[in-house]
Each structure stands twice: as structure tokens, then as C-alpha cells.
Design a protein around this motif. Structure first.
Motif, PDB file in Angstrom:
ATOM      1  N   GLU A 128       0.826  -1.207   0.000  1.00 52.00           N
ATOM      2  CA  GLU A 128       0.000   0.000   0.000  1.00 52.00           C
ATOM      3  C   GLU A 128       0.862   1.260   0.000  1.00 52.00           C
ATOM      4  O   GLU A 128       0.545   2.239  -0.675  1.00 52.00           O
ATOM      5  CB  GLU A 128      -0.956  -0.017   1.181  1.00 52.00           C
ATOM      6  CG  GLU A 128      -2.063  -1.045   1.014  1.00 52.00           C
ATOM      7  CD  GLU A 128      -3.041  -1.085   2.175  1.00 52.00           C
ATOM      8  OE1 GLU A 128      -3.041  -0.163   3.021  1.00 52.00           O
ATOM      9  OE2 GLU A 128      -3.817  -2.056   2.234  1.00 52.00           O
ATOM     10  N   SER A 151      -6.063   4.866  -2.131  1.00 52.26           N
ATOM     11  CA  SER A 151      -6.063   5.652  -0.890  1.00 52.26           C
ATOM     12  C   SER A 151      -5.425   7.022  -1.084  1.00 52.26           C
ATOM     13  O   SER A 151      -5.696   7.951  -0.328  1.00 52.26           O
ATOM     14  CB  SER A 151      -5.358   4.890   0.236  1.00 52.26           C
ATOM     15  OG  SER A 151      -3.962   4.873   0.032  1.00 52.26           O
ATOM     16  N   ALA A 152      -4.615   7.160  -2.136  1.00 56.12           N
ATOM     17  CA  ALA A 152      -4.014   8.455  -2.463  1.00 56.12           C
ATOM     18  C   ALA A 152      -4.937   9.290  -3.346  1.00 56.12           C
ATOM     19  O   ALA A 152      -4.575  10.390  -3.762  1.00 56.12           O
ATOM     20  CB  ALA A 152      -2.668   8.250  -3.158  1.00 56.12           C
ATOM     21  N   GLY A 162      -3.207   1.144  -2.236  1.00 53.31           N
ATOM     22  CA  GLY A 162      -2.436   2.338  -1.926  1.00 53.31           C
ATOM     23  C   GLY A 162      -2.682   3.452  -2.927  1.00 53.31           C
ATOM     24  O   GLY A 162      -2.786   4.620  -2.555  1.00 53.31           O
ATOM     25  N   VAL A 163      -2.790   3.098  -4.201  1.00 49.59           N
ATOM     26  CA  VAL A 163      -3.087   4.082  -5.241  1.00 49.59           C
ATOM     27  C   VAL A 163      -4.448   4.723  -4.973  1.00 49.59           C
ATOM     28  O   VAL A 163      -4.599   5.952  -5.006  1.00 49.59           O
ATOM     29  CB  VAL A 163      -3.046   3.436  -6.646  1.00 49.59           C
ATOM     30  CG1 VAL A 163      -3.631   4.355  -7.704  1.00 49.59           C
ATOM     31  CG2 VAL A 163      -1.616   3.048  -7.011  1.00 49.59           C
ATOM     32  N   THR A 216       0.826   4.273  -2.843  1.00 44.93           N
ATOM     33  CA  THR A 216       0.661   5.687  -2.508  1.00 44.93           C
ATOM     34  C   THR A 216       1.800   6.514  -3.096  1.00 44.93           C
ATOM     35  O   THR A 216       1.583   7.572  -3.683  1.00 44.93           O
ATOM     36  CB  THR A 216       0.603   5.869  -0.974  1.00 44.93           C
ATOM     37  OG1 THR A 216      -0.498   5.097  -0.468  1.00 44.93           O
ATOM     38  CG2 THR A 216       0.415   7.318  -0.593  1.00 44.93           C
TER      39      THR A 216
END
Length: 97
Positions: free
Chosen positions: A17, A54-55, A51-52, A21
């Protein structure tokens, strides 16, 4: 342009993750994901894509495909970059240039 990294151990959820990000800052807001046919590759893609997302960026997961498809997918889907995960410890990263 392709770059790659060989990991000294498989990605865990937290590291995957964090990589996703960080990829948004390096590659842009629409990143594609492909992997080989192993279960560990699919899990790594899932973690990096989380992670992508969540960014605040878009993660387009294509699933199990051949790495040679990356350039076509970047062009066809207007991706800012892409990841190919092969096995437990190999990640190829492509940008759109």
C-alpha cells in the motif's frame, strides 16, 4: 520507459500500500496493473492498487496478462503508468513516456 526492482522479500500488505501511494506522486493519477498467473502476484497487485486508491488516484486492474501488453494498455487506456508484478519478488514499473 521501463524500470524494475527485485525485492529481497515478498511485499506485505503495508509495504504494498505504501508503494502504491508513492507511485501516484511518481507516475500520476491513473495507474494500470497486470500480473503473472501466480497467487502471490495477484495479492501484491491488490495491495499496491489499494495504496493508489487511498491516495485519491485511479487503479485499473487488468489481472493476469503478459507483460508485453503493458505498452498497448498504457496507450489504449490513457494510463499515466503501469505495474507488472511477476512472482513474489519482481515488479516492473512503466511510465507513459
Amino acid at each position: 520507459m521501463k524500470s524494475f526492482c527485485v525485492l529481497n522479500k515478498p511485499l506485505n500488505k503495508k509495504t504494498g500500500e505504501a508503494l502504491g501511494t508513492a507511485a501516484v506522486g511518481a507516475l500520476g493519477n491513473k495507474i494500470g496493473f497486470l500480473h503473472d498467473d501466480s497467487d502471490c502476484s495477484a495479492a501484491a497487485v491488490s495491495n499496491i492498487a489499494k495504496g493508489v486508491k487511498s491516495a485519491g488516484a485511479s487503479a485499473v486492474v487488468f489481472g493476469c496478462m503478459n507483460e508485453s501488453s503493458v505498452s498497448f494498455l498504457i496507450d489504449r487506456f490513457s494510463l499515466s503508468g503501469a505495474f507488472f508484478v511477476g512472482g513474489e519478488k519482481l515488479i516492473s514499473v512503466y511510465n507513459s513516456l
